[in-house]
Design an enzyme around this catalytic site. Structure first.
Site, short mmCIF file in Angstrom:
data_model
loop_
_atom_site.label_atom_id
_atom_site.label_comp_id
_atom_site.label_asym_id
_atom_site.label_seq_id
_atom_site.Cartn_x
_atom_site.Cartn_y
_atom_site.Cartn_z
N SER A 128 0.84 -1.19 0.00
CA SER A 128 0.00 0.00 0.00
C SER A 128 0.88 1.24 0.00
O SER A 128 2.11 1.16 0.07
CB SER A 128 -0.90 -0.01 1.24
OG SER A 128 -0.09 0.17 2.38
N LYS A 129 0.21 2.37 -0.04
CA LYS A 129 0.93 3.65 -0.21
C LYS A 129 2.03 3.87 0.82
O LYS A 129 3.00 4.56 0.54
CB LYS A 129 -0.08 4.80 -0.14
CG LYS A 129 -0.84 4.98 -1.44
CD LYS A 129 -1.20 6.44 -1.66
CE LYS A 129 -1.81 6.64 -3.04
NZ LYS A 129 -3.25 6.81 -3.03
#
Ligand code: GLU
Length: 480
Positions: free
Chosen positions: A252-253
């Site tokens: 994820s980010k």
């Protein structure tokens, strides 16, 4: 039988690297067997729709060389390829299952469904409308009561299928809820319409993320209810990311850029991204080779090389792949990408082409160009220590003498090229009985004003041009 695979993204506005890997594997699986690859846009969840998102998908596939034989824009015999344009088809097929007793109308109100949930908001449908009489259904329909269509799950037994990556998956039918196929607004759910589409589009192998591994028995039951042959399922393990503490979780980010577009914006080449992600969950047989073009991947890819252990996305490894790909770029393609960046960043008078050439083997991503040329963009503050160099036996005093000595000679040089400048400075060193290394050191520090530079003294002078080089040398003499 020839293989047909598909990529069926929901247009959410960006292409997650995990999704891109799914597209790639699906594409490679069919192409390794001369099969067909279809792009289908799954946009029936109208709440999640993002404008322009389909273009992002199409553009990403185009940039990565994942070309589809059928799909939006390309056409084909099984269109339309955008689900929101296929609503009547889903309705028709849902009605077929109602008729055959594998699905039913459900008139339950939102309040009733709400009341089935426990305090945590969890609770499934209880099958209330499973056995409504024909008359009741007719009456409700005639009264215009809103309804959904639900899949009628078997109450006993179990459903199994064999996934090509995970092996046999079995679910007790009693655990399966009567899921909605068609919503009250007439839109189908993913759970239903992707099955209809995969069948109608002739998909033989369904390649997708493993979040669908355990719901696939429900889809198998739909195939069975229609009397259709089930496809082969290939579920892919999740892509993971590692944080600074070494903890591994779904990519994820917080791990870094996770969309294809962000990686490209950060200076990564589509070919390098594709090559790297091809190896995230798949490995070639009988070779340790890591570099593959798309054409090579199409030849060597095979389902047997897929792994079921989750792959960890390693940004350093991608960076390394990218640096190798940049090095291998032919000059022309490299310049096409590098020169616009340099033109934008550099002041007038800088020899952009020459500077680009110096950087070609020295950057891992195109974004690093900016970090490397700070000394070109502005005159950095000088640290006097730089003039002191043990190997070349230089001190600030010696450097001052060298610079003062060679300045008039340099001012007289008319062919401001690396070769001429190099020869001239070497001659100057000989004439003044100094080590060439000492002369080059003094000039390079005076011109670049930093210790480590792409290229040596005379290459940098060529980059700066005569006027700026002379000015920098004069400026350095004054400082010294
Ligand atoms: N639209 C689904 C998704 O993006 C596709 C899943 C599938 O490939 O069946 O997750």
């Amino acid at each position: 039988m020839s293989i047909v695979t598909r990529f069926a993204p929901s247009p959410t506005g960006f292409m997650h690297i995990g999704n891109l890997r799914t597209a790639l594997y699906s594409y490679l699986l069919s192409k390794s067997k001369d099969g067909k690859f279809i792009l289908r846009i799954e946009d029936t969840d109208q709440v999640r729709l993002v404008e322009g998102a389909t273009d992002v998908i199409i553009k990403t596939l185009e940039m990565t060389g994942i070309d589809y034989d059928e799909g939006p824009g390309v056409g084909g015999d099984h269109g339309p390829y955008i689900q929101s344009e296929r609503l009547p088809i889903y309705k028709e097929y849902a009605e077929k299952l109602v008729e055959s007793g594998h699905a039913y109308y459900c008139f339950c109100t939102a309040e009733r469904l709400e009341s089935l949930k426990d305090e945590n908001g969890i609770g499934g449908y209880d099958g209330h409308c499973r056995d409504l009489s024909k008359e009741e259904i007719e009456k409700n329909l005639a009264a215009g009561i809103p309804y959904v269509i639900r899949q009628k799950m078997p109450l006993e037994g179990s459903t199994s299928y064999t996934d090509m990556v995970y092996g046999e998956v079995t679910i007790e039918n009693a655990e399966l809820r009567d899921q909605i196929m068609i919503k009250a607004d007439g839109y189908p759910t993913y759970n239903f319409c992707h099955v209809v589409d995969d069948y109608l589009m002739g998909v033989t192998h369904v390649v997708r993320g493993n979040e669908y591994l355990t719901s696939t028995p429900k889809y198998c039951l739909l195939y069975d209810a229609f009397g259709w042959e089930r496809p082969t399922y290939v579920h892919l393990p999740l892509l993971m990311g590692k944080d600074d503490e070494g903890n591994v979780s779904k990519l994820s980010k917080r791990h870094g850029a996770v969309s294809f577009q962000d990686l490209v914006n950060n200076g990564y080449l589509p070919e390098a991204i594709v090559n790297y992600i091809a190896l995230l969950g798949w490995s070639p047989k009988d070779t340790n080779e890591e570099f593959f073009t798309m054409d090579e991947l199409k030849k060597v890819f095979s389902m047997e090389g897929l792994s079921k252990s989750p792959a960890v996305f390693d940004y350093e490894k991608l960076r390394w792949f990218n640096s190798e790909y940049i090095k291998k770029l032919p000059e022309e393609s490299y310049e096409e990408k590098a020169l616009p960046i340099l033109t934008e960043l550099c002041p007038k008078g800088i020899n952009i082409k020459k500077l680009g050439a110096l950087l070609h083997t020295r950057i891992a991503t195109f974004a690093e160009i900016k970090d490397q040329i700070g000394f070109v963009v502005e005159r950095l503050p000088m640290e006097e220590d730089l003039y002191t160099n043990k190997k070349n036996k230089t001190t600030p005093e010696i450097c001052k003498e060298i610079l003062e000595g060679c300045l008039p000679m340099l001012e007289g040089v008319s062919d401001w090229s690396n070769d001429t400048l190099f020869a001239s400075l070497k001659q100057f060193a000989e004439d003044t009985e100094r080590k060439a290394g000492a002369v080059m050191w003094a000039v390079r520090v005076a011109v670049a004003r930093q210790a480590v530079t792409p290229g040596g003294a005379t290459e940098l002078m060529e980059v700066f041009g005569k006027e700026e080089s002379i000015e920098r040398i004069k400026f350095a003499i004054e400082e010294l």
